[in-house]
Design a protein around this motif. Sequence first.
Motif, PDB file in Angstrom:
ATOM      1  N   SER A   1       0.760  -1.200  -0.043  1.00 17.61           N
ATOM      2  CA  SER A   1       0.028  -0.077  -0.142  1.00 17.61           C
ATOM      3  C   SER A   1       0.946   1.359  -0.176  1.00 17.61           C
ATOM      4  N   ALA A   2       2.136   1.280   0.331  1.00 18.28           N
ATOM      5  CA  ALA A   2       2.945   2.243   0.257  1.00 18.28           C
ATOM      6  C   ALA A   2       2.911   3.073  -1.159  1.00 18.28           C
ATOM      7  N   LYS A   3       2.866   4.395  -1.104  1.00 19.66           N
ATOM      8  CA  LYS A   3       2.787   5.227  -2.396  1.00 19.66           C
ATOM      9  C   LYS A   3       3.959   5.873  -2.813  1.00 19.66           C
ATOM     10  N   GLY A   4       5.151   5.652  -2.000  1.00 19.25           N
ATOM     11  CA  GLY A   4       6.381   6.166  -2.476  1.00 19.25           C
ATOM     12  C   GLY A   4       7.382   6.312  -1.322  1.00 19.25           C
ATOM     13  N   PRO A   5       8.584   6.438  -1.626  1.00 21.67           N
ATOM     14  CA  PRO A   5       9.799   6.757  -0.536  1.00 21.67           C
ATOM     15  C   PRO A   5       9.409   7.567   0.409  1.00 21.67           C
ATOM     16  N   LYS A   6       8.423   8.439   0.463  1.00 23.10           N
ATOM     17  CA  LYS A   6       8.102   9.235   1.806  1.00 23.10           C
ATOM     18  C   LYS A   6       6.913   8.873   2.469  1.00 23.10           C
ATOM     19  N   ASP A   7       6.080   7.603   2.159  1.00 22.50           N
ATOM     20  CA  ASP A   7       5.437   6.805   2.782  1.00 22.50           C
ATOM     21  C   ASP A   7       5.633   6.559   4.290  1.00 22.50           C
ATOM     22  N   ARG A   8       4.854   6.816   5.238  1.00 19.27           N
ATOM     23  CA  ARG A   8       5.131   6.402   6.546  1.00 19.27           C
ATOM     24  C   ARG A   8       5.879   5.063   6.747  1.00 19.27           C
ATOM     25  N   LEU A   9       5.159   4.209   5.983  1.00 14.05           N
ATOM     26  CA  LEU A   9       5.488   2.557   6.090  1.00 14.05           C
ATOM     27  C   LEU A   9       6.983   2.515   5.672  1.00 14.05           C
ATOM     28  N   VAL A  10       7.306   3.193   4.675  1.00 18.24           N
ATOM     29  CA  VAL A  10       8.724   3.225   3.908  1.00 18.24           C
ATOM     30  C   VAL A  10       9.681   3.986   5.039  1.00 18.24           C
ATOM     31  N   LEU A  11       9.483   4.912   5.604  1.00 17.91           N
ATOM     32  CA  LEU A  11      10.133   5.815   6.497  1.00 17.91           C
ATOM     33  C   LEU A  11      10.270   4.859   7.660  1.00 17.91           C
ATOM     34  N   LYS A  12       9.305   4.285   8.283  1.00 20.01           N
ATOM     35  CA  LYS A  12       9.455   3.322   9.414  1.00 20.01           C
ATOM     36  C   LYS A  12      10.523   2.138   9.264  1.00 20.01           C
ATOM     37  N   LYS A  13      10.447   1.505   7.955  1.00 19.27           N
ATOM     38  CA  LYS A  13      11.279   0.384   7.710  1.00 19.27           C
ATOM     39  C   LYS A  13      12.690   1.038   7.584  1.00 19.27           C
ATOM     40  N   ALA A  14      12.911   2.318   7.051  1.00 15.55           N
ATOM     41  CA  ALA A  14      14.276   2.661   6.596  1.00 15.55           C
ATOM     42  C   ALA A  14      14.855   3.017   7.992  1.00 15.55           C
ATOM     43  N   ASP A  15      14.070   3.557   9.002  1.00 18.80           N
ATOM     44  CA  ASP A  15      14.598   3.506  10.324  1.00 18.80           C
ATOM     45  C   ASP A  15      14.817   2.689  11.088  1.00 18.80           C
ATOM     46  N   SER A  16      14.402   1.449  10.998  1.00 16.41           N
ATOM     47  CA  SER A  16      14.528   0.379  11.774  1.00 16.41           C
ATOM     48  C   SER A  16      15.800  -0.566  10.917  1.00 16.41           C
ATOM     49  N   LEU A  17      15.916  -0.248   9.691  1.00 10.74           N
ATOM     50  CA  LEU A  17      17.056  -0.897   9.123  1.00 10.74           C
ATOM     51  C   LEU A  17      18.385  -0.003   8.963  1.00 10.74           C
ATOM     52  N   CYS A  18      18.096   1.309   9.223  1.00 13.63           N
ATOM     53  CA  CYS A  18      19.312   2.131   9.132  1.00 13.63           C
ATOM     54  C   CYS A  18      19.830   2.466   7.673  1.00 13.63           C
ATOM     55  N   VAL A  19      18.884   2.531   6.794  1.00 15.83           N
ATOM     56  CA  VAL A  19      19.252   2.876   5.615  1.00 15.83           C
ATOM     57  C   VAL A  19      18.331   3.718   4.946  1.00 15.83           C
ATOM     58  N   SER A  20      19.017   4.501   3.661  1.00 18.96           N
ATOM     59  CA  SER A  20      17.935   5.660   3.056  1.00 18.96           C
ATOM     60  C   SER A  20      16.637   4.728   2.665  1.00 18.96           C
ATOM     61  N   LYS A  21      15.579   5.625   2.754  1.00 18.50           N
ATOM     62  CA  LYS A  21      14.500   5.497   2.228  1.00 18.50           C
ATOM     63  C   LYS A  21      14.302   4.958   0.880  1.00 18.50           C
ATOM     64  N   TRP A  22      15.219   5.448   0.051  1.00 16.55           N
ATOM     65  CA  TRP A  22      15.190   5.283  -1.266  1.00 16.55           C
ATOM     66  C   TRP A  22      15.733   3.837  -1.312  1.00 16.55           C
ATOM     67  N   ALA A  23      16.492   3.424  -0.801  1.00 15.55           N
ATOM     68  CA  ALA A  23      16.988   1.891  -0.820  1.00 15.55           C
ATOM     69  C   ALA A  23      15.615   1.115  -0.341  1.00 15.55           C
ATOM     70  N   ILE A  24      14.892   1.331   0.684  1.00 14.23           N
ATOM     71  CA  ILE A  24      14.052   0.526   0.950  1.00 14.23           C
ATOM     72  C   ILE A  24      12.737   0.532  -0.344  1.00 14.23           C
ATOM     73  N   TRP A  25      12.498   1.765  -0.877  1.00 13.65           N
ATOM     74  CA  TRP A  25      11.511   1.869  -1.753  1.00 13.65           C
ATOM     75  C   TRP A  25      11.842   1.261  -2.845  1.00 13.65           C
ATOM     76  N   GLU A  26      13.343   0.828  -3.524  1.00 12.25           N
ATOM     77  CA  GLU A  26      13.950   0.227  -4.418  1.00 12.25           C
ATOM     78  C   GLU A  26      13.592  -1.360  -4.520  1.00 12.25           C
ATOM     79  N   CYS A  27      13.644  -1.713  -3.167  1.00  8.26           N
ATOM     80  CA  CYS A  27      13.475  -3.062  -2.726  1.00  8.26           C
ATOM     81  C   CYS A  27      11.825  -3.507  -2.852  1.00  8.26           C
ATOM     82  N   ILE A  28      10.807  -2.325  -2.380  1.00  7.98           N
ATOM     83  CA  ILE A  28       9.623  -2.936  -2.376  1.00  7.98           C
ATOM     84  C   ILE A  28       8.927  -3.080  -3.714  1.00  7.98           C
ATOM     85  N   ARG A  29       9.589  -2.230  -4.821  1.00  5.75           N
ATOM     86  CA  ARG A  29       9.169  -2.137  -6.217  1.00  5.75           C
ATOM     87  C   ARG A  29       9.953  -3.238  -6.888  1.00  5.75           C
TER      88      ARG A  29
END
Length: 267
Positions: A81-109
């Motif tokens: 359901s995440a809409k982009g790298p600034k989505d709160r779900l993406v930001l939460k994952k980026a915070d927990s894994l300590c990497v850029s939100k862009w890296a998380i978003w690249e994995c998701i898509r």
Amino acid sequence: MKMPSNTERRSIPGLEGKLEIDRACNIYLHGSPDHLKFNWPEARVSIGEHTIGVNAAEATALAFLTYAERLALIEDVALLSAKGPKDRLVLKKADSLCVSKWAIWECIRSDKEGFSLPGRIDSLKSTQAESCAAPLQDNADELMTWIAEGTVEASPFEDYPKPTLYENHRSPSRRGNTSAVHVHRIKVHGHWYSFFARGAKKWAYVGDHVSFTYRVTKGGHRNVVRGTFQTLDKNGQPIEQRGDRSWKSQLRSAEQRLPTSRRERVD
């Protein structure tokens, strides 16, 4: 969200001793104290006789996330359901894994057969496009590093999933994504082949056969030379061109501004 620390640097998988990256997606020449300046998300670096292209978000994910962590992001239903790298779900994952939100978003898509495979860095998506500020060349596949060349001759294909948008999203009121560059993937004889093309219209339909030349990268990925792709019927006769075979001179270099229409807002 706290910003990931960029003090830790690691070699980019497949480019050890050449390029390094930190958790904030900054790319460095090996041993250099300063990071490279490039037009996001692609960095093109000349090393010896080769021009190496690197997608910064992919490289960060490959360097700092384990295969299991990347696969978990791809398979996490909640993240669909995440809409982009600034989505709160993406930001939460980026915070927990300590990497850029862009890296998380690249994995998701991404998908299991593509980005989640260890060592995927010298791939079509990382190397075929010129930087956003420079013209995107139709023969850009000739610029990337490859170690072998082969052909597929009049063969049926097993799978051709829906092409995925490569450029920044545009809402319908901003001309949409009809002619935007997409990543196309086709499976022939058990192997996946990839190429860039304008639009999401497929270049081959069920029942068609395909012929093309491909190049194998150091990472073992097969990238189609776009100009050689030919669609044939079951009798081996050429079919009138399918899909959009034209090319564009430049990639979108910026994200869309917030639309006036609320229904068109994606994040």
